[in-house]
Structure formats: C-alpha cells, structure tokens
Design a protein around this motif. Structure first.
Motif, PDB file in Angstrom:
ATOM      1  N   ALA A  18       0.783  -1.089  -0.012  1.00 27.89           N
ATOM      2  CA  ALA A  18       0.075  -0.060  -0.032  1.00 27.89           C
ATOM      3  C   ALA A  18       0.910   1.087  -0.095  1.00 27.89           C
ATOM      4  O   ALA A  18       0.544   2.060  -0.766  1.00 27.89           O
ATOM      5  CB  ALA A  18      -0.878   0.337   1.322  1.00 27.89           C
ATOM      6  N   ALA A  21       2.289   1.534  -3.581  1.00 27.38           N
ATOM      7  CA  ALA A  21       1.494   2.008  -4.582  1.00 27.38           C
ATOM      8  C   ALA A  21       0.788   3.393  -4.390  1.00 27.38           C
ATOM      9  O   ALA A  21       0.165   3.739  -5.355  1.00 27.38           O
ATOM     10  CB  ALA A  21       0.377   0.961  -4.489  1.00 27.38           C
ATOM     11  N   GLY A  22       1.201   4.026  -3.104  1.00 31.08           N
ATOM     12  CA  GLY A  22       0.482   5.420  -3.068  1.00 31.08           C
ATOM     13  C   GLY A  22      -0.917   5.170  -2.491  1.00 31.08           C
ATOM     14  O   GLY A  22      -1.655   6.179  -2.695  1.00 31.08           O
ATOM     15  N   THR A  23      -1.499   4.043  -2.273  1.00 34.99           N
ATOM     16  CA  THR A  23      -2.852   4.018  -1.828  1.00 34.99           C
ATOM     17  C   THR A  23      -3.347   3.820  -0.435  1.00 34.99           C
ATOM     18  O   THR A  23      -4.301   3.853  -0.015  1.00 34.99           O
ATOM     19  CB  THR A  23      -3.517   2.545  -2.376  1.00 34.99           C
ATOM     20  N   ALA A  24      -2.046   4.039   0.496  1.00 38.34           N
ATOM     21  CA  ALA A  24      -2.273   4.149   1.886  1.00 38.34           C
ATOM     22  C   ALA A  24      -2.916   5.058   2.334  1.00 38.34           C
ATOM     23  O   ALA A  24      -3.797   5.030   3.456  1.00 38.34           O
ATOM     24  CB  ALA A  24      -0.805   4.217   2.590  1.00 38.34           C
ATOM     25  N   THR A  26      -5.867   6.151   1.313  1.00 33.21           N
ATOM     26  CA  THR A  26      -7.378   5.936   0.687  1.00 33.21           C
ATOM     27  C   THR A  26      -8.365   5.574   2.102  1.00 33.21           C
ATOM     28  O   THR A  26      -9.454   5.512   2.046  1.00 33.21           O
ATOM     29  CB  THR A  26      -7.377   5.085  -0.440  1.00 33.21           C
ATOM     30  N   TYR A  29      -5.344   1.407   7.058  1.00 32.71           N
ATOM     31  CA  TYR A  29      -4.802   0.215   6.731  1.00 32.71           C
ATOM     32  C   TYR A  29      -4.557  -0.442   8.028  1.00 32.71           C
ATOM     33  O   TYR A  29      -4.031  -1.700   7.871  1.00 32.71           O
ATOM     34  CB  TYR A  29      -3.328   0.671   6.075  1.00 32.71           C
ATOM     35  N   SER A 140       2.874  11.542   2.065  1.00 34.99           N
ATOM     36  CA  SER A 140       2.336  10.729   0.804  1.00 34.99           C
ATOM     37  C   SER A 140       0.815  10.054   1.043  1.00 34.99           C
ATOM     38  O   SER A 140       0.166   9.704  -0.067  1.00 34.99           O
ATOM     39  CB  SER A 140       3.148   9.554   0.578  1.00 34.99           C
ATOM     40  N   GLU A 141       0.293  10.485   2.288  1.00 38.24           N
ATOM     41  CA  GLU A 141      -1.167   9.820   2.313  1.00 38.24           C
ATOM     42  C   GLU A 141      -2.046  10.866   2.449  1.00 38.24           C
ATOM     43  O   GLU A 141      -3.373  10.723   2.764  1.00 38.24           O
ATOM     44  CB  GLU A 141      -1.005   9.296   3.845  1.00 38.24           C
ATOM     45  N   THR A 143      -4.345  14.230   1.052  1.00 37.92           N
ATOM     46  CA  THR A 143      -4.481  15.267  -0.161  1.00 37.92           C
ATOM     47  C   THR A 143      -3.922  16.756  -0.009  1.00 37.92           C
ATOM     48  O   THR A 143      -3.338  17.081   1.131  1.00 37.92           O
ATOM     49  CB  THR A 143      -6.191  15.451  -0.274  1.00 37.92           C
TER      50      THR A 143
END
Length: 323
Positions: A18, A21-24, A26, A29, A140-141, A143
């Motif tokens: 995660a 992939a840069g999805t952490a 969202t 986790y 990185s998590e 916005t």
C-alpha cells in the motif's frame, strides 16, 4: 510485547504494498493490534532511526524543546513520540498527546507510551496549539487540502519537527511549507539560514533537499533483520529522509560559513563534488585531494559530516571544519 517469532509477515507485505502503490491514504490500513505490533518492531524502527538522526542534530545545534504539550500527529504506532522522549526526556513535556485517523493506532501508541513512561500523562486526540508538534511520514497519504490544513496547524505550534521520506516530491512539498511559514516562524533545520530556499533557483531544479540516516551497525549482523530485508525487499543501508524544524522562538545562532550538505558527495580520484546549502544559496563546490587530503580520504570512505563550516575561494572549498 511482540518478538520476531510472532511477526505477521503477510500484514507487513500488505502494508508495504500500500505504501509503495501510494494507496495508503485512501483509508485506515490498520486491521489489528498485531498489524501495529509487527510494524512497530520493523518498519517503525527504521523511521525511529531517522528521528534519532534529526534529534541528534537538533541537540548538536543547541536546540531544546519548549515546555508544554507534545502532539504526535498521525502517530501510527507512536515511534516519533517515543524517539523524542527517549532523546530529550519527559521534563519539558506536560502531556503526550497522540492523534491518528485510526482509533486502533491511537490506542496502541498510548499503551506503549504509558508502559514506557509511567509518570507521563498520555492522552489521545488533537491539541489546537501544542508546544511541540511531531509529524512523521504522512505527506504521501494526504490530499492537497489536508496538507494545507496540516501546514496551518504547524504554524500554530511553538515548535515543529517534521520528518518525511527523502523523495524528490516530498522534499519539494516540505520546501513549499517552509516558504509558506518562514515569515511567521523561525527556520531551525535542516537549513543554516532563514532566506528563500536555494533549491527553488531555476538552476537547481534537478536537486532536492534530502539527507541520510544510518541504521545501528548491529542490524547488519542480525539474522532477523536479514530475513526482514529479504521478505519485504528492503535495503537495510542508507535511510533517506527530508525534514523541517520550525520554532516561534529564536533559532540557535550558527557561525559564518555554516553549510548543510545535501545528498551524498560525488567522489572522484582527484576531487569530490559536494552540494552545499548556505545563506548564498545551493550550489556544487569542489573539494580537491591536493588542498584537503584528509577530508578527501574521509569522503572516499563515505564519511561525511552533513553540517560543516566552509571557507571557499570561488567554487573550491579551501577550508572545512565540523559545525
């Protein structure tokens, strides 16, 4: 307390996937306390070594934390707060406050802190104006809007220590936050000056403000860490980081010629090229074997003090000493 035999390797692989992939950002986790304990024994220790690097530099510069509430924002397993307390002690901290979007993470971090510092008041939730704000590996998590809101919170704290991965993109985000706040707060580190960041000059577009912490030497002799590196595809050597330290109090005074070295020097047989940041900006300087043989020898052995005082003639370093 978890030991290496109890680690959930699948959870670590899921977390790392995660992050890469840069999805952490969202969603939450953390699925269990075992996730947090496994992370705290492995990935969090590597983040802790980065914090040790930054905190040791602050002590070297003569910086001390203000008295009051300590807020670990986005605390995860709580490694940043524990690193700070291990380094500076609890005397200046009235309360350790832990905040994370994950209630499970806040609970885990609070339990660890209460166990380690039994005399310290530990709470969860946000503080509007903390004395010291710790931020670690969150950009990185977030916005863009969340980053702006966090920058505003940073501007309200007496002091801020912000540590992130040493990537190009994250470095530029930290620089943007520095520029946004530098008229309101004092710049303590990594800079040696309060002027506009020299990385922003057009000729420095390819560069970024990053540094390298080192893990404890015993890590390379430890079979558990070797298994961790193989299972997760992690390089145990250099730990790249970017960081920013701000303070509403006056920053410690540095001598003329104080220079921060960015990245690793490029070492050749007759000379080395070092990217230095000082009050005049960011530019590459040459250190020759002829002029400074002992320093050149140290650079060949990858020994480089990142904080130095330079005397230069043009772009050549003719004298250097540790800050």
């Amino acid at each position: 307390m978890m030991d290496w035999n109890d680690i959930d390797w699948r959870a670590l692989q899921r977390l790392r996937a995660a992050f890469l992939a840069g999805t952490a950002g969202t969603g939450d986790y953390w699925q269990s306390e075992t996730d947090l304990a496994s992370y705290d024994l492995t990935f969090a220790q590597r983040i802790g070594w980065k914090w040790d690097y930054v905190l040791a530099e602050l002590a070297r510069r003569g910086w001390t934390p203000p008295r009051g509430e300590l807020l670990d924002w986005g605390c995860g397993s709580g490694i940043a707060g524990r690193a700070f307390l291990d380094h500076f002690g609890t005397a200046s901290v009235t309360t350790l406050r832990l905040w994370d979007r994950s209630p499970l993470a806040m609970s885990f971090a609070a339990q660890r802190a209460r166990r380690k510092y039994p005399g310290l008041e530990v709470g969860t939730g946000l503080a509007e104006q903390p004395a010291t704000l710790l931020i670690s590996h969150v950009l990185s998590e977030l916005t863009s809007a969340q980053t702006q809101a966090l920058a505003e919170l940073a501007g309200q704290a007496t002091a801020v220590i912000w540590v992130e991965p040493g990537t190009y993109e994250v470095s530029l985000t930290l620089i943007a936050i520095r520029e946004r706040l530098r008229d309101r707060v004092n710049i303590v580190a990594p800079c040696t000056h309060p002027q506009r960041c020299g990385i922003l000059a057009p000729e420095n577009e390819r560069h970024w403000c990053h540094h390298f912490a080192a893990p404890p030497p015993e890590v390379f002799l430890d079979g558990h860490w070797a298994r961790f590196a193989e299972a997760l595809g992690v390089d145990l050597r250099d730990l790249p980081l970017s960081f920013l330290v701000l303070d509403h109090r006056p920053a410690p005074t540095l001598p003329a010629g104080a220079t921060r070295i960015l990245g690793h020097p490029r070492v050749y047989k007759p000379h080395a090229l070092l990217l230095g940041c000082d009050a005049s900006g960011v530019r590459e300087r040459r250190l020759t074997q002829r002029a400074l043989p002992e320093e050149h020898k140290r650079l060949k052995k990858r020994i480089c003090d990142p904080l130095q005082v330079w005397r230069c003639t043009g772009d050549e370093i003719v004298e250097t000493r540790p800050l």
